[in-house]
Design a protein around this motif. Sequence first.
Motif, PDB file in Angstrom:
ATOM      1  N   PRO A   1       0.841  -1.207   0.000  1.00 28.70           N
ATOM      2  CA  PRO A   1       0.000   0.000   0.000  1.00 28.70           C
ATOM      3  C   PRO A   1       0.874   1.254   0.000  1.00 28.70           C
ATOM      4  O   PRO A   1       1.929   1.301   0.622  1.00 28.70           O
ATOM      5  CB  PRO A   1      -0.802  -0.115   1.292  1.00 28.70           C
ATOM      6  CG  PRO A   1      -0.028  -1.044   2.150  1.00 28.70           C
ATOM      7  CD  PRO A   1       0.728  -1.957   1.233  1.00 28.70           C
TER       8      PRO A   1
ATOM      9  N   ASP B   1      -2.632  11.629  -1.078  1.00 27.52           N
ATOM     10  CA  ASP B   1      -1.367  11.026  -0.661  1.00 27.52           C
ATOM     11  C   ASP B   1      -0.674  10.272  -1.785  1.00 27.52           C
ATOM     12  O   ASP B   1       0.550  10.211  -1.823  1.00 27.52           O
ATOM     13  CB  ASP B   1      -1.620  10.093   0.531  1.00 27.52           C
ATOM     14  CG  ASP B   1      -0.370   9.790   1.314  1.00 27.52           C
ATOM     15  OD1 ASP B   1       0.535  10.644   1.328  1.00 27.52           O
ATOM     16  OD2 ASP B   1      -0.300   8.707   1.920  1.00 27.52           O
ATOM     17  N   HIS B   2      -1.421   9.690  -2.702  1.00 22.53           N
ATOM     18  CA  HIS B   2      -0.791   8.913  -3.768  1.00 22.53           C
ATOM     19  C   HIS B   2       0.043   9.781  -4.707  1.00 22.53           C
ATOM     20  O   HIS B   2       0.964   9.290  -5.346  1.00 22.53           O
ATOM     21  CB  HIS B   2      -1.841   8.120  -4.552  1.00 22.53           C
ATOM     22  CG  HIS B   2      -2.726   8.967  -5.415  1.00 22.53           C
ATOM     23  ND1 HIS B   2      -3.786   9.663  -4.905  1.00 22.53           N
ATOM     24  CD2 HIS B   2      -2.689   9.221  -6.728  1.00 22.53           C
ATOM     25  CE1 HIS B   2      -4.376  10.317  -5.888  1.00 22.53           C
ATOM     26  NE2 HIS B   2      -3.727  10.072  -6.999  1.00 22.53           N
TER      27      HIS B   2
ATOM     28  N   HIS C   1      -0.217   4.245   1.002  1.00 24.36           N
ATOM     29  CA  HIS C   1      -0.539   5.079   2.143  1.00 24.36           C
ATOM     30  C   HIS C   1       0.120   4.526   3.406  1.00 24.36           C
ATOM     31  O   HIS C   1      -0.058   3.375   3.762  1.00 24.36           O
ATOM     32  CB  HIS C   1      -2.053   5.142   2.346  1.00 24.36           C
ATOM     33  CG  HIS C   1      -2.779   5.623   1.128  1.00 24.36           C
ATOM     34  ND1 HIS C   1      -2.695   6.917   0.692  1.00 24.36           N
ATOM     35  CD2 HIS C   1      -3.596   4.987   0.271  1.00 24.36           C
ATOM     36  CE1 HIS C   1      -3.426   7.052  -0.392  1.00 24.36           C
ATOM     37  NE2 HIS C   1      -3.980   5.894  -0.674  1.00 24.36           N
ATOM     38  N   ARG C   2       0.851   5.370   4.054  1.00 23.59           N
ATOM     39  CA  ARG C   2       1.493   4.963   5.296  1.00 23.59           C
ATOM     40  C   ARG C   2       0.543   5.049   6.483  1.00 23.59           C
ATOM     41  O   ARG C   2       0.708   4.350   7.457  1.00 23.59           O
ATOM     42  CB  ARG C   2       2.728   5.823   5.552  1.00 23.59           C
ATOM     43  CG  ARG C   2       3.804   5.582   4.540  1.00 23.59           C
ATOM     44  CD  ARG C   2       5.034   6.349   4.867  1.00 23.59           C
ATOM     45  NE  ARG C   2       6.054   6.061   3.862  1.00 23.59           N
ATOM     46  CZ  ARG C   2       7.181   6.689   3.780  1.00 23.59           C
ATOM     47  NH1 ARG C   2       7.469   7.643   4.631  1.00 23.59           N
ATOM     48  NH2 ARG C   2       8.044   6.373   2.851  1.00 23.59           N
ATOM     49  N   ALA C   3      -0.405   5.938   6.412  1.00 24.52           N
ATOM     50  CA  ALA C   3      -1.385   6.097   7.493  1.00 24.52           C
ATOM     51  C   ALA C   3      -2.765   5.749   6.947  1.00 24.52           C
ATOM     52  O   ALA C   3      -3.059   5.954   5.773  1.00 24.52           O
ATOM     53  CB  ALA C   3      -1.380   7.524   8.010  1.00 24.52           C
ATOM     54  N   SER C   4      -3.608   5.231   7.785  1.00 29.21           N
ATOM     55  CA  SER C   4      -4.949   4.865   7.350  1.00 29.21           C
ATOM     56  C   SER C   4      -5.814   6.120   7.206  1.00 29.21           C
ATOM     57  O   SER C   4      -5.491   7.186   7.725  1.00 29.21           O
ATOM     58  CB  SER C   4      -5.579   3.904   8.350  1.00 29.21           C
ATOM     59  OG  SER C   4      -5.780   4.562   9.578  1.00 29.21           O
ATOM     60  N   VAL C   5      -6.918   5.948   6.504  1.00 26.86           N
ATOM     61  CA  VAL C   5      -7.817   7.080   6.288  1.00 26.86           C
ATOM     62  C   VAL C   5      -8.430   7.537   7.606  1.00 26.86           C
ATOM     63  O   VAL C   5      -8.618   8.747   7.821  1.00 26.86           O
ATOM     64  CB  VAL C   5      -8.898   6.735   5.232  1.00 26.86           C
ATOM     65  CG1 VAL C   5      -9.847   5.687   5.726  1.00 26.86           C
ATOM     66  CG2 VAL C   5      -9.646   7.970   4.796  1.00 26.86           C
ATOM     67  N   SER C   6      -8.701   6.594   8.501  1.00 28.56           N
ATOM     68  CA  SER C   6      -9.285   7.008   9.782  1.00 28.56           C
ATOM     69  C   SER C   6      -8.302   7.835  10.608  1.00 28.56           C
ATOM     70  O   SER C   6      -8.709   8.769  11.298  1.00 28.56           O
ATOM     71  CB  SER C   6      -9.752   5.781  10.569  1.00 28.56           C
ATOM     72  OG  SER C   6      -8.667   4.931  10.837  1.00 28.56           O
ATOM     73  N   LYS C   7      -7.031   7.521  10.511  1.00 26.67           N
ATOM     74  CA  LYS C   7      -6.027   8.302  11.237  1.00 26.67           C
ATOM     75  C   LYS C   7      -5.967   9.729  10.711  1.00 26.67           C
ATOM     76  O   LYS C   7      -5.911  10.688  11.487  1.00 26.67           O
ATOM     77  CB  LYS C   7      -4.659   7.633  11.120  1.00 26.67           C
ATOM     78  CG  LYS C   7      -3.572   8.345  11.867  1.00 26.67           C
ATOM     79  CD  LYS C   7      -2.246   7.622  11.734  1.00 26.67           C
ATOM     80  CE  LYS C   7      -1.134   8.383  12.411  1.00 26.67           C
ATOM     81  NZ  LYS C   7       0.162   7.702  12.265  1.00 26.67           N
ATOM     82  N   ARG C   8      -5.986   9.893   9.393  1.00 25.66           N
ATOM     83  CA  ARG C   8      -5.972  11.241   8.804  1.00 25.66           C
ATOM     84  C   ARG C   8      -7.254  12.001   9.130  1.00 25.66           C
ATOM     85  O   ARG C   8      -7.217  13.209   9.372  1.00 25.66           O
ATOM     86  CB  ARG C   8      -5.799  11.159   7.294  1.00 25.66           C
ATOM     87  CG  ARG C   8      -4.482  10.606   6.849  1.00 25.66           C
ATOM     88  CD  ARG C   8      -3.367  11.553   7.152  1.00 25.66           C
ATOM     89  NE  ARG C   8      -2.130  11.009   6.626  1.00 25.66           N
ATOM     90  CZ  ARG C   8      -0.955  11.204   7.176  1.00 25.66           C
ATOM     91  NH1 ARG C   8      -0.846  11.934   8.265  1.00 25.66           N
ATOM     92  NH2 ARG C   8       0.119  10.686   6.647  1.00 25.66           N
TER      93      ARG C   8
ATOM     94  N   TYR D   1      -5.771  12.516   2.759  1.00 24.00           N
ATOM     95  CA  TYR D   1      -5.432  11.113   2.572  1.00 24.00           C
ATOM     96  C   TYR D   1      -5.500  10.723   1.098  1.00 24.00           C
ATOM     97  O   TYR D   1      -4.620  10.033   0.582  1.00 24.00           O
ATOM     98  CB  TYR D   1      -6.377  10.235   3.384  1.00 24.00           C
ATOM     99  CG  TYR D   1      -6.235   8.764   3.124  1.00 24.00           C
ATOM    100  CD1 TYR D   1      -5.217   8.031   3.718  1.00 24.00           C
ATOM    101  CD2 TYR D   1      -7.113   8.095   2.279  1.00 24.00           C
ATOM    102  CE1 TYR D   1      -5.077   6.678   3.486  1.00 24.00           C
ATOM    103  CE2 TYR D   1      -6.986   6.746   2.041  1.00 24.00           C
ATOM    104  CZ  TYR D   1      -5.966   6.036   2.643  1.00 24.00           C
ATOM    105  OH  TYR D   1      -5.828   4.705   2.400  1.00 24.00           O
TER     106      TYR D   1
END
Length: 116
Positions: A11, A77-78, A13-20, A74
């Motif tokens: 993946p 991020d890509h 994304h290093r952080a999940s969408v919920s974290k952002r 988020y």
Amino acid sequence: MTQQHELTTQPIHRASVSKRMIQGGVIALVLILLFLSSGGWFSLKAKPEWGQLWMIRPLIIVPVAGTLGGMFYYFMDHLRYHGCWKKIVAIILSLFGYIVALWFGTVLGLAGVWWH
């Protein structure tokens, strides 16, 4: 015989969408708390037409807008992994999108309550 290769993708994304989203909501909540406390929340001169619980509306709407801004951050991020100039553009667009979401949330939260 045929060889099968199982490709696994890592993946981006290093952080999940919920974290952002949580980060965006907490930032928005802190900013609206600072804004309300600086100019009227603790004031004894609150207008009677606002009602007793007038501060609930901005305290709900602004953090929700902040979570949507965090979700936009988020999804952008890509672009940060596609080279130097795309990274710069992605950072600028992410911050601009978050600020616009926060601004819309602040306007919606305070319209009719603090501003006319």
